[in-house]
Design an enzyme around this catalytic site. Structure first.
Site, PDB file in Angstrom:
ATOM      1  N   GLU A  75      57.506  51.169  50.350  1.00  0.00           N
ATOM      2  CA  GLU A  75      56.688  49.941  50.206  1.00  0.00           C
ATOM      3  C   GLU A  75      57.562  48.781  49.693  1.00  0.00           C
ATOM      4  O   GLU A  75      57.121  47.949  48.914  1.00  0.00           O
ATOM      5  CB  GLU A  75      55.500  50.154  49.252  1.00  0.00           C
ATOM      6  CG  GLU A  75      54.629  51.345  49.566  1.00  0.00           C
ATOM      7  CD  GLU A  75      53.538  51.098  50.608  1.00  0.00           C
ATOM      8  OE1 GLU A  75      53.381  49.939  51.044  1.00  0.00           O
ATOM      9  OE2 GLU A  75      52.880  52.075  50.987  1.00  0.00           O
TER      10      GLU A  75
HETATM   11  C1  LIG Z   1      59.438  59.682  52.205  1.00  0.00           C
HETATM   12  C2  LIG Z   1      59.498  58.343  52.868  1.00  0.00           C
HETATM   13  C3  LIG Z   1      58.377  57.845  53.513  1.00  0.00           C
HETATM   14  C4  LIG Z   1      58.434  56.613  54.172  1.00  0.00           C
HETATM   15  N1  LIG Z   1      57.346  56.172  54.874  1.00  0.00           N
HETATM   16  C5  LIG Z   1      57.463  55.070  55.662  1.00  0.00           C
HETATM   17  C6  LIG Z   1      56.414  54.717  56.572  1.00  0.00           C
HETATM   18  O1  LIG Z   1      55.359  55.355  56.641  1.00  0.00           O
HETATM   19  N2  LIG Z   1      56.606  53.635  57.377  1.00  0.00           N
HETATM   20  C7  LIG Z   1      57.750  52.896  57.347  1.00  0.00           C
HETATM   21  O2  LIG Z   1      57.849  51.945  58.097  1.00  0.00           O
HETATM   22  N3  LIG Z   1      58.761  53.201  56.482  1.00  0.00           N
HETATM   23  C8  LIG Z   1      58.647  54.277  55.666  1.00  0.00           C
HETATM   24  N4  LIG Z   1      59.677  54.632  54.820  1.00  0.00           N
HETATM   25  C9  LIG Z   1      60.873  53.810  54.781  1.00  0.00           C
HETATM   26  C10 LIG Z   1      61.061  53.050  53.487  1.00  0.00           C
HETATM   27  O3  LIG Z   1      60.130  52.003  53.409  1.00  0.00           O
HETATM   28  C11 LIG Z   1      62.529  52.579  53.431  1.00  0.00           C
HETATM   29  O4  LIG Z   1      63.295  53.743  53.170  1.00  0.00           O
HETATM   30  C12 LIG Z   1      62.775  51.512  52.400  1.00  0.00           C
HETATM   31  O5  LIG Z   1      62.164  50.308  52.776  1.00  0.00           O
HETATM   32  C13 LIG Z   1      64.271  51.261  52.173  1.00  0.00           C
HETATM   33  O6  LIG Z   1      64.967  51.114  53.370  1.00  0.00           O
HETATM   34  P1  LIG Z   1      66.308  51.975  53.601  1.00  0.00           P
HETATM   35  O7  LIG Z   1      65.984  53.382  53.310  1.00  0.00           O
HETATM   36  O8  LIG Z   1      66.864  51.639  54.921  1.00  0.00           O
HETATM   37  O9  LIG Z   1      67.306  51.483  52.459  1.00  0.00           O
HETATM   38  P2  LIG Z   1      68.252  50.184  52.482  1.00  0.00           P
HETATM   39  O10 LIG Z   1      67.485  48.992  52.926  1.00  0.00           O
HETATM   40  O11 LIG Z   1      69.505  50.521  53.193  1.00  0.00           O
HETATM   41  O12 LIG Z   1      68.540  50.014  50.929  1.00  0.00           O
HETATM   42  C14 LIG Z   1      69.501  50.838  50.237  1.00  0.00           C
HETATM   43  C15 LIG Z   1      69.651  50.271  48.819  1.00  0.00           C
HETATM   44  O13 LIG Z   1      70.136  48.915  48.888  1.00  0.00           O
HETATM   45  C16 LIG Z   1      69.245  48.041  48.223  1.00  0.00           C
HETATM   46  N5  LIG Z   1      69.182  46.758  48.929  1.00  0.00           N
HETATM   47  C17 LIG Z   1      68.953  46.524  50.240  1.00  0.00           C
HETATM   48  N6  LIG Z   1      68.938  45.216  50.481  1.00  0.00           N
HETATM   49  C18 LIG Z   1      69.174  44.593  49.312  1.00  0.00           C
HETATM   50  C19 LIG Z   1      69.271  43.240  48.906  1.00  0.00           C
HETATM   51  N7  LIG Z   1      69.085  42.212  49.751  1.00  0.00           N
HETATM   52  N8  LIG Z   1      69.524  42.975  47.615  1.00  0.00           N
HETATM   53  C20 LIG Z   1      69.675  43.973  46.721  1.00  0.00           C
HETATM   54  N9  LIG Z   1      69.586  45.278  47.037  1.00  0.00           N
HETATM   55  C21 LIG Z   1      69.336  45.583  48.321  1.00  0.00           C
HETATM   56  C22 LIG Z   1      67.896  48.757  48.229  1.00  0.00           C
HETATM   57  O14 LIG Z   1      67.053  48.307  47.199  1.00  0.00           O
HETATM   58  C23 LIG Z   1      68.323  50.201  48.061  1.00  0.00           C
HETATM   59  O15 LIG Z   1      68.529  50.476  46.710  1.00  0.00           O
HETATM   60  C24 LIG Z   1      59.632  55.850  54.131  1.00  0.00           C
HETATM   61  C25 LIG Z   1      60.738  56.342  53.447  1.00  0.00           C
HETATM   62  C26 LIG Z   1      60.696  57.574  52.852  1.00  0.00           C
HETATM   63  C27 LIG Z   1      61.941  58.096  52.175  1.00  0.00           C
END
Ligand SMILES: Cc1cc2nc3c(=O)[nH]c(=O)nc-3n(C[C@H](O)[C@H](O)[C@H](O)COP(=O)(O)OP(=O)(O)OC[C@H]3O[C@@H](n4cnc5c(N)ncnc54)[C@H](O)[C@@H]3O)c2cc1C
Length: 601
Positions: free
Chosen positions: A404
């Site tokens: 979220e």
């Molecule tokens: C169990 C699970 C269920 C999920 N369910 C859904 C779902 O139903 N639908 C859906 O669409 N998605 C879903 N997700 C996806 C989830 O919303 C994303 O994993 C999340 O938004 C983070 O994206 P990412 O994993 O690519 O991490 P990244 O975006 O790669 O982030 C990695 C790290 O970098 C940090 N970061 C990234 N950008 C910045 C910035 N500009 N400034 C500072 N820090 C930053 C982040 O905070 C994080 O700590 C789910 C994920 C999981 C693990």
């Protein structure tokens, strides 16, 4: 629920000093809503908790069976209007129920994803025929929903999605191609809201409802996860997957608006669910702490364990006060707009309270993590084994800080939105900043005196807000003319993070203070004794965070000449007061132990 005397504006808590009447409390809920909460509680106690291991081990067919049972009991329909086969509950009542539903670990994740991000895009944005066709089955759990925004290369930066939608020659359908990642309910969903760019164009980011199974749609194997192992999380693959044009939500290019607005509500619900989860964890820790004896004494009687119980209880109390406050503000605003736009009015309100929703998401997920961590500690070595539930609470909680919108992204949302609203003239921070700065710098700052058992707390909240005004001024001064440039502001992430922490703690302090004042007003000081202790206990941590965050911003960004004066002014506004924390610890822990680990304020 009692009628509100006035509707509140989003973020206005930073500039106004509202009276207790503006917050709603759970005492105002009707018997019908409490009965529904009992039904959910009973379902979780009887069906989910005893089968938690089987659920986590993904026993064939079990989760779907439980989901259908929940649907038959009417547990999935609170927010769906009666015309589509739901209950159409008042917003405040529906949010209250989330606390019970979301607390069921993996089941909570699956059912909350279904009723929230899965179903709501359809409720808010689908064409009438699509609503009529899908919503009754979604309300009763005959069908399950999912929401597919994230992609392998587009997580936090969700709008950089690559998934593409190409119109068919006759324009009656679109062919979706691309990959979605980490989709909750992925393996089970009958209906998936998928975000894709029409012809790959950035300004045509659009939401499509895919009804499964269908050609060109493939579900990848389950992810192996740290927690919520019984929920389904899969990648979805689309290859020329044909979707009727009638299944577009809103219009072409509305995807960003839909994705972000749905997430606002998701964040509030996640916060409410985290409070529910923390309550279950505390109850388990306290029950164990009373049974387990060492040195011929129940461990819950030791000061260092009582300290943990008090920390848990005060965090949960703050969580309850904050989430119900936000839900109540939104509910009042939605009621005030009744008859003016239906579902869209709800979304407008959620945009107004975007900052408060982000606060709930971060604050409660971090509170939950502290609670589950100390639950494992209270269980000692047994907490580290799979024989006891503590390790599951610990694992299941961790995701709340990630999905979220990660907590980092949400901190940026809080501070970024504040400065944006100031620039748009939606938040009149300027005059209050000037007033505070004028009084502080001119040596004319007089702390107002407040009466009553919470008089000191009111003064501290008053100071904390002025401390924020001072810090915002330091930031503005340090940024100079670049303060209206969003890119430049976003380049100062550390300062934005500290300011977000201040904003959250101010909201938390004020929410506990207002709720407890209301308790004193309705039940008297004696009955409110625990609420007063929890309010003071919580304020200790909050005040320290506010003070150090302010100092960090000032020393980081204000020019050195101004920083000295600003730091001195911050000292004068410091909301922290020394307290006998040991006695507060013991008072709170004893009260929670006396009610078997439940927080009864
Ligand atoms: C169990 C699970 C269920 C999920 N369910 C859904 C779902 O139903 N639908 C859906 O669409 N998605 C879903 N997700 C996806 C989830 O919303 C994303 O994993 C999340 O938004 C983070 O994206 P990412 O994993 O690519 O991490 P990244 O975006 O790669 O982030 C990695 C790290 O970098 C940090 N970061 C990234 N950008 C910045 C910035 N500009 N400034 C500072 N820090 C930053 C982040 O905070 C994080 O700590 C789910 C994920 C999981 C693990």
């Amino acid at each position: 629920m009692a009628e509100a005397t006035t509707t509140i504006k989003g973020c206005s808590f930073l500039i106004d000093d509202p009276p207790p009447e503006v917050v709603h409390t759970t005492e105002e809920l009707s018997d019908d809503v409490e009965m529904m909460a009992d039904t959910i509680r009973k379902f979780i106690d009887d069906k989910i908790i005893p089968q938690a291991d089987d659920i986590d081990n993904m026993k064939e067919g079990l989760m779907l069976d439980l989901f259908h049972q929940a649907g038959e009991l009417g547990l999935l329909m609170a927010e769906i209007p009666e015309e589509y086969g739901g209950m159409g509950l008042k917003f405040f009542d529906a949010m209250y129920l989330v606390q019970y539903m979301a607390a069921g670990g993996s089941f909570g994740t699956a059912s909350m994803a279904h009723v929230g991000i899965g179903t709501l895009p359809i409720l808010f944005f689908a064409k009438p025929e699509l609503k009529e066709r899908l919503l009754p089955d979604l309300a009763t759990g005959v069908k399950m929903a999912a929401y597919a925004l994230t992609e392998p290369g587009a997580g936090s930066d969700a709008l950089s999605a690559k998934c593409k939608a190409v119109p068919t020659e006759d324009g009656k359908a679109y062919l979706l191609t691309g990959n979605k990642q980490f989709i909750t309910n992925g393996a089970w969903a009958d209906v998936v809201t998928v975000f894709a760019k029409v012809n790959g164009e950035d300004d045509k980011f659009t939401a499509f409802v895919v009804e499964t199974p269908c050609d060109g749609y493939e579900v990848s194997p389950e992810e192996h996860k740290l927690g919520i192992r019984g929920s389904s999380t899969c990648a979805l693959r689309f290859k020329d997957c044909k979707v009727p044009a009638d299944n577009i939500l809103g219009g072409i290019g509305d995807g960003g608006k839909i994705a972000l607005n749905i997430l606002n509500l998701g964040r509030l619900k996640l916060g409410i669910g985290a409070v529910g989860g923390a309550k279950i964890s505390m109850k388990s820790a306290v029950t164990y702490g009373m049974q387990r004896e060492q040195f011929k004494t129940p461990i819950a009687k030791f000061g260092l364990i009582q300290q943990k119980i008090a920390m848990m209880a005060s965090g949960i109390y703050a969580g309850d006060c904050m989430t119900m406050r936000t839900a109540g503000h939104c509910s009042d605003a939605i009621d005030a707009m009744a008859g003016q736009g239906g579902s869209m009015a709800k979304l407008k309100v959620l945009e107004e309270f975007l900052v408060e929703c982000a606060i709930e998401k971060i604050y409660q997920s971090e509170m939950l993590d502290r609670v589950v961590d100390e639950t494992v500690q209270i269980y000692g070595g047994y907490g580290f084994t799979t024989e006891y539930p503590a390790e599951r609470y610990y694992r299941d909680a961790r995701i709340a800080r990630i999905y979220e919108g990660t907590n980092e992204i949400n901190r940026l949302v809080i501070a970024g939105t504040l400065f944006k609203r100031v620039a748009q003239g939606r938040l009149a921070l300027g005059p209050v900043v000037m007033k505070t700065m004028g009084a502080v710098m001119g040596g004319k700052l007089e702390l107002p005196k407040f009466d009553g058992p919470l008089g000191e707390m009111k003064q501290r909240v008053w100071q904390a807000k002025r401390m924020f005004h001072l810090t915002a001024a330091a930031f503005q001064q340090g940024m100079g003319s670049k303060v209206t440039d969003q890119m430049a502001v976003m380049g100062q992430q550390e300062c934005l993070g500290w300011m977000a922490d201040m904003v959250m703690e101010i909201y938390a302090m004020e929410s506990t203070m207002l709720r407890t004042q209301k308790l004193i007003d309705t039940k008297g000081q004696d009955e409110a004794k625990l609420g007063i202790a929890l309010t003071l206990y919580h304020a200790d941590r909050a005040s320290r965070t506010i003070m150090s965050a302010a100092q960090n911003v000032i020393t980081t960004i204000a020019n050195p000449g101004a920083a000295v004066g600003l730091l001195k002014a911050a000292d004068a506004l410091n909301p922290w007061r020394p307290k006998n924390m040991r006695d507060l610890d013991r008072q709170i822990a004893d009260a929670v132990i006396a009610t078997d680990g439940e927080l009864r304020v």
